[in-house]
Design a protein around this motif. Structure first.
Motif, PDB file in Angstrom:
ATOM      1  N   GLN A 117       1.869   5.914  -3.740  1.00 50.96           N
ATOM      2  CA  GLN A 117       2.744   4.781  -3.467  1.00 50.96           C
ATOM      3  C   GLN A 117       2.238   3.550  -4.229  1.00 50.96           C
ATOM      4  O   GLN A 117       1.660   2.653  -3.651  1.00 50.96           O
ATOM      5  CB  GLN A 117       2.781   4.466  -1.966  1.00 50.96           C
ATOM      6  N   ASN A 120       2.815  -0.049  -2.899  1.00 48.02           N
ATOM      7  CA  ASN A 120       2.310  -0.406  -1.580  1.00 48.02           C
ATOM      8  C   ASN A 120       0.902  -0.965  -1.736  1.00 48.02           C
ATOM      9  O   ASN A 120      -0.062  -0.226  -1.904  1.00 48.02           O
ATOM     10  CB  ASN A 120       2.309   0.826  -0.669  1.00 48.02           C
ATOM     11  N   GLU A 122      -1.230  -2.349   0.345  1.00 52.05           N
ATOM     12  CA  GLU A 122      -2.221  -1.962   1.355  1.00 52.05           C
ATOM     13  C   GLU A 122      -2.778  -0.576   1.071  1.00 52.05           C
ATOM     14  O   GLU A 122      -3.983  -0.328   1.204  1.00 52.05           O
ATOM     15  CB  GLU A 122      -1.597  -2.013   2.746  1.00 52.05           C
ATOM     16  N   THR A 123      -1.914   0.336   0.686  1.00 45.00           N
ATOM     17  CA  THR A 123      -2.358   1.693   0.361  1.00 45.00           C
ATOM     18  C   THR A 123      -3.284   1.683  -0.852  1.00 45.00           C
ATOM     19  O   THR A 123      -4.281   2.403  -0.893  1.00 45.00           O
ATOM     20  CB  THR A 123      -1.149   2.603   0.084  1.00 45.00           C
ATOM     21  N   GLU A 126      -6.756   0.709   0.167  1.00 45.03           N
ATOM     22  CA  GLU A 126      -7.433   1.817   0.839  1.00 45.03           C
ATOM     23  C   GLU A 126      -7.876   2.875  -0.167  1.00 45.03           C
ATOM     24  O   GLU A 126      -8.948   3.471  -0.036  1.00 45.03           O
ATOM     25  CB  GLU A 126      -6.538   2.431   1.913  1.00 45.03           C
ATOM     26  N   ASP A 127      -7.053   3.116  -1.185  1.00 43.35           N
ATOM     27  CA  ASP A 127      -7.457   4.031  -2.254  1.00 43.35           C
ATOM     28  C   ASP A 127      -8.684   3.497  -2.990  1.00 43.35           C
ATOM     29  O   ASP A 127      -9.583   4.253  -3.372  1.00 43.35           O
ATOM     30  CB  ASP A 127      -6.310   4.218  -3.255  1.00 43.35           C
ATOM     31  N   THR A 170       2.841  -3.461  -7.333  1.00 40.56           N
ATOM     32  CA  THR A 170       2.068  -3.370  -6.091  1.00 40.56           C
ATOM     33  C   THR A 170       2.680  -4.159  -4.943  1.00 40.56           C
ATOM     34  O   THR A 170       2.296  -3.985  -3.793  1.00 40.56           O
ATOM     35  CB  THR A 170       0.635  -3.905  -6.305  1.00 40.56           C
TER      36      THR A 170
END
Length: 392
Positions: A117, A120, A122-123, A126-127, A170
């Protein structure tokens, strides 16, 4: 040259003196305590005490015996480039590339992930956090030995404020993304445009070495450029310089708030793929559209016509850049590295016809490593060796 006398708190004076010692070791590669004393005009007992501390801290180590200048042979000191580590990360819209490097900028481990994604934010963070854990595991580096992280993202970044003012891929539109990443990872972070990071990589390690006026032109999921004039990045008043994807090259369309510019809409990789939809329907994901067009062009008039059209419009962008900036070197990167010798000559011939002074055209030499090298180097530039002393 005489070094000004230090004043202030004893801790500050000590750190300033340690900084001088460290700089002498880095500058000379290998140097004795006595020569450090001569260069800095610090007393020999002072230098010895500071060196002993930095050996204990892991910043310096003794590497052997030097040549005698009339007395005892001196013990040589060397900087420990493995004392700390730096992380670089690049988002290119659909992929996250990361590397951990020593203080020379040499990679110790790498990590790559296709982003499910990419829009995204936020994702993506986290990645980034998961990738950092993988790098630490693969390299064996302890987290407390990390000096900082350089992160390249698509869009317009403000380095001083740590914000991204425009990044459709993003969703980071006006977001304080630097602070968000720092809070999530617990590390100092430098953010910059991804193409600027690639430009810096080629400038310090690639075909840009030895040149002071360089433009790096990148064609990928978008089109962008990095600009170095008189050895310094040119960013513009809002740090949006180099966003050449917004040049009015190609059919004009009504651009909505989050849309790409005219040039990149038609002549980025997705734009070319859109034009070649019927022609290259069997092209495998990850394959080069330019390589495939070159392969088909001798037997396929439609492929030849599209290839020439792409080259010509890329050359329009180059002519605009050259007319304004007059660089000594124009680096072709991204999809443009696949242009064959005949194609480069065609572009050069057009430029010779259109502009009075044509710079050298060189293909980027570092490939996908360019952005990571630039991201790591951005941390080395932003956090000089004084920060190493603050870590203790």
């Amino acid at each position: 040259m005489r070094v000004p006398k230090k004043t202030g708190s004893s801790k500050r004076v000590k750190n300033l003196n340690k900084e001088e010692v460290l700089q002498q070791v880095i500058m000379h590669g290998q140097i004795s305590r006595a020569d450090i004393s001569k260069q800095t005009q610090l007393s020999r007992p002072c230098v010895s005490s500071l060196v002993d501390e930095m050996i204990q801290e892991g910043l310096l180590y003794e590497v052997g015996i030097g040549e005698s200048k009339g007395g005892r042979k001196p013990i040589l000191l060397e900087y420990n480039y493995q004392a700390y580590a730096i992380v670089g990360a690049i988002f290119d819209g659909s992929t996250l590339e990361m590397a951990i490097a020593d203080l020379r900028g040499e990679f110790l481990a790498r990590f790559s992930k296709r982003l499910a994604q990419p829009d995204n934010g936020e994702t993506v963070i986290e990645d980034l956090a998961a990738g950092l854990e993988r790098l630490l595991e693969k390299s064996g580096i302890a987290r407390d030995r990390l000096l900082g992280m350089g992160v390249g993202v698509q869009g317009v970044t403000q380095r001083n404020s740590g914000t991204v003012s425009f990044s459709p891929s993003t969703g980071w539109m006006g977001s304080p993304i630097q602070q968000t990443i720092e809070a999530r990872l617990g590390l100092p972070v430098i953010i910059d445009n991804d193409v600027n990071m690639m430009t810096l990589g080629e400038y310090v390690r690639g075909v840009g070495v030895g040149h002071s006026n360089v433009v790096y032109m990148y064609v990928g999921t978008g089109i962008g450029s990095g600009i170095i004039l008189d050895g310094q990045f040119y960013r513009g008043c809002r740090e949006a310089a180099g966003e050449i994807g917004f040049m009015m090259i190609g059919p004009v369309h009504n651009r909505i708030k989050r849309a790409a510019g005219v040039f990149e809409t038609h002549y980025s990789v997705p734009g070319i793929m859109q034009q070649a939809k019927g022609l290259l329907s069997d092209l495998q994901e990850g394959s080069s559209v330019i390589i495939e067009l070159i392969r088909r062009a001798p037997q396929d008039a439609e492929a030849q016509q599209l290839l020439v059209d792409v080259y010509r419009h890329w050359a329009y962008g180059m002519a605009n850049i050259i007319s304004v900036l007059n660089p000594e070197l124009l680096i072709l990167s991204g999809e443009m590295v696949h242009v064959d010798e005949e194609g480069v000559k065609r572009i050069h011939d057009w430029l010779t016809e259109w502009v009075p002074e044509v710079p050298r055209l060189e293909k980027a030499s570092l490939g996908e490593q360019a952005g990571l090298i630039g991201a790591v180097h951005s941390v080395l530039e932003a956090f000089p060796s004084t920060r190493l002393l603050d870590k203790e």
